[in-house]
Design an enzyme around this catalytic site. Structure first.
Site, short mmCIF file in Angstrom:
data_model
loop_
_atom_site.label_atom_id
_atom_site.label_comp_id
_atom_site.label_asym_id
_atom_site.label_seq_id
_atom_site.Cartn_x
_atom_site.Cartn_y
_atom_site.Cartn_z
N GLY A 131 0.80 -1.22 0.00
CA GLY A 131 0.00 0.00 0.00
C GLY A 131 0.82 1.26 0.00
CD GLU B 125 7.60 -5.11 6.06
OE1 GLU B 125 6.47 -5.58 5.90
OE2 GLU B 125 8.64 -5.78 5.94
N GLY C 52 1.07 -5.90 3.07
CA GLY C 52 -0.33 -6.22 3.27
C GLY C 52 -0.79 -7.38 2.41
CG ASP D 96 2.83 -4.79 9.63
OD1 ASP D 96 3.32 -4.98 8.51
OD2 ASP D 96 1.88 -4.01 9.81
#
Length: 390
Positions: A102, A173, A150, A181
């Protein structure tokens, strides 16, 4: 407002390929990404015996939005209770991406304009991740193309994940002051040996059959047969999980692409298991320096570009997550997400990659030794009544 980390793609271009032309093309996509029709961002259809979720933003690599997360969660719960829905398929529109994550710039900008969005987005995304893991119907993710951030969250927790020769997986990340995550603290430490720790800290990418060999995917199917696989799944009559597994296994067994090609990290796995067995990032860095091989030094060079805070958060996240349930991990990761949104490095990473595009983030602290245990404890501490509880 979009979620998660399209820096995944930008990261690879900037840090591994240094191709500014392609970076700018992707950045143009991101700038345009708020102008899509929310009503058609995700298609939710009943086809045959299945509920089919199509992430429908191919121009933007099917990046997730909060609206999409909400629609998927609501429909997932309905299909789970529907006796005529026997399985759930999720796929991405187009041929480039399943889901690339995203728009991180939107997340960074929301720090000053919409704090509630930052809370809702991570909270609802993680609730969806857990719902996929606990789904009572067989859940099949067709992870063709780019699958990052995501996109990993809405696939890896499902019962079946089908990769193709064009699949591209990574969790980089730490390059922008975040951490892997969407349940990364749960599934990464459960990969073979210390592979997950290596992937989390370096952002190393896996392609094609390697995504299956690593354990991210449960099956591998040639892309040209993916449409036929979906048709055969939808045509099943009141299938059991075993019926579904049989169809997937049949296609997997017939897929010959790169069948005899060794895993890209096979020759390095013994060393990876040794290097990344350390309980501190400093020791991992020392292990790489002492080894001195070209592969070790290449990974050291990558790690040295990452946020020191993110590296330490990530290692602790995986170490703790290795003995936690997925809901417990997601509770932990929600705490981390909120702390990162309030911290320095995430916003500095966005500045360096997406705004000024100098690719030279100024991390604070800038050195591993300056990131103290007390600093880390602040990231992991309870949010009290704001904790994400399952």
């Amino acid at each position: 407002m979009t979620t998660h980390i399209t820096v995944f793609i930008v990261f690879y271009i900037c840090f591994r390929f240094n191709s500014y032309k392609r970076t700018n093309i992707i950045l143009q996509h991101l700038k345009m990404s708020n102008h899509t029709d929310a009503a058609t961002e995700v298609l939710l259809e009943r086809k045959g015996c299945a509920g089919v979720i199509t992430l429908n933003r191919p121009r933007f690599l099917n990046t997730l939005t909060l609206n999409m997360i909400r629609q998927i969660y609501a429909q997932l719960k309905k299909w789970e209770q529907d006796p005529e829905t026997f399985l759930i398929v999720i796929k991405g529109a187009g041929e480039k991406a399943f889901c690339a994550g995203g728009d991180i710039r939107a997340l960074s900008e929301a720090r000053n304009t919409n704090q509630k969005m930052l809370q809702d987005l991570f909270r609802e995304e993680y609730i969806l991740n857990n719902a996929i893991d606990s789904c009572q119907k067989p859940y099949i993710a067709l992870i063709h193309g780019i699958t990052m951030g995501g996109g990993v969250g809405v696939s890896v927790h499902g019962q079946f994940r089908v990769a193709t020769e064009k699949s591209l997986f990574a969790m980089p990340e730490t390059a922008i002051g975040l951490f892997p995550d969407v349940g990364g603290g749960y599934f990464l430490p459960r990969l073979q040996g210390k592979l997950g720790y290596f992937l989390a800290l370096t952002g190393f990418r896996l392609k094609g059959r390697d995504v299956y060999t690593a354990g991210i995917a449960t099956h591998f199917v040639d892309f040209e047969k993916l449409g036929m696989l979906e048709e055969d799944l939808l045509a099943l009559k009141s299938p059991s999980k075993e019926n579904i597994a049989d169809v997937l296994e049949t296609y997997h067994a017939k897929s010959k692409t790169d069948q005899d090609k060794p895993f890209i990290l096979e020759e390095h796995m013994d060393k990876i298991n040794s290097w990344f067995s350390a309980n501190t990032v400093e020791q991992i860095v020392d292990n790489l320096q002492k080894d001195g091989s070209s592969f070790a030094l290449e990974q050291l060079k990558v790690i040295n570009k990452m946020s020191p805070t993110s590296l330490k958060i990530t290692l602790r996240q995986l170490l703790e997550g290795s003995s936690k349930t997925l809901p417990e991990v997601l509770t932990m990761e929600y705490r981390l997400s909120q702390a990162c949104m309030k911290g320095h490095d995430f916003h500095e990473g966005v500045r360096a990659v997406l705004i000024d595009k100098d690719q030279s983030p100024k991390w604070k602290p800038a050195d591993l030794k300056e990131v103290t245990d007390e600093d880390l404890n602040d990231y992991f501490k309870s949010l009290g009544s704001n904790d994400l509880i399952f």
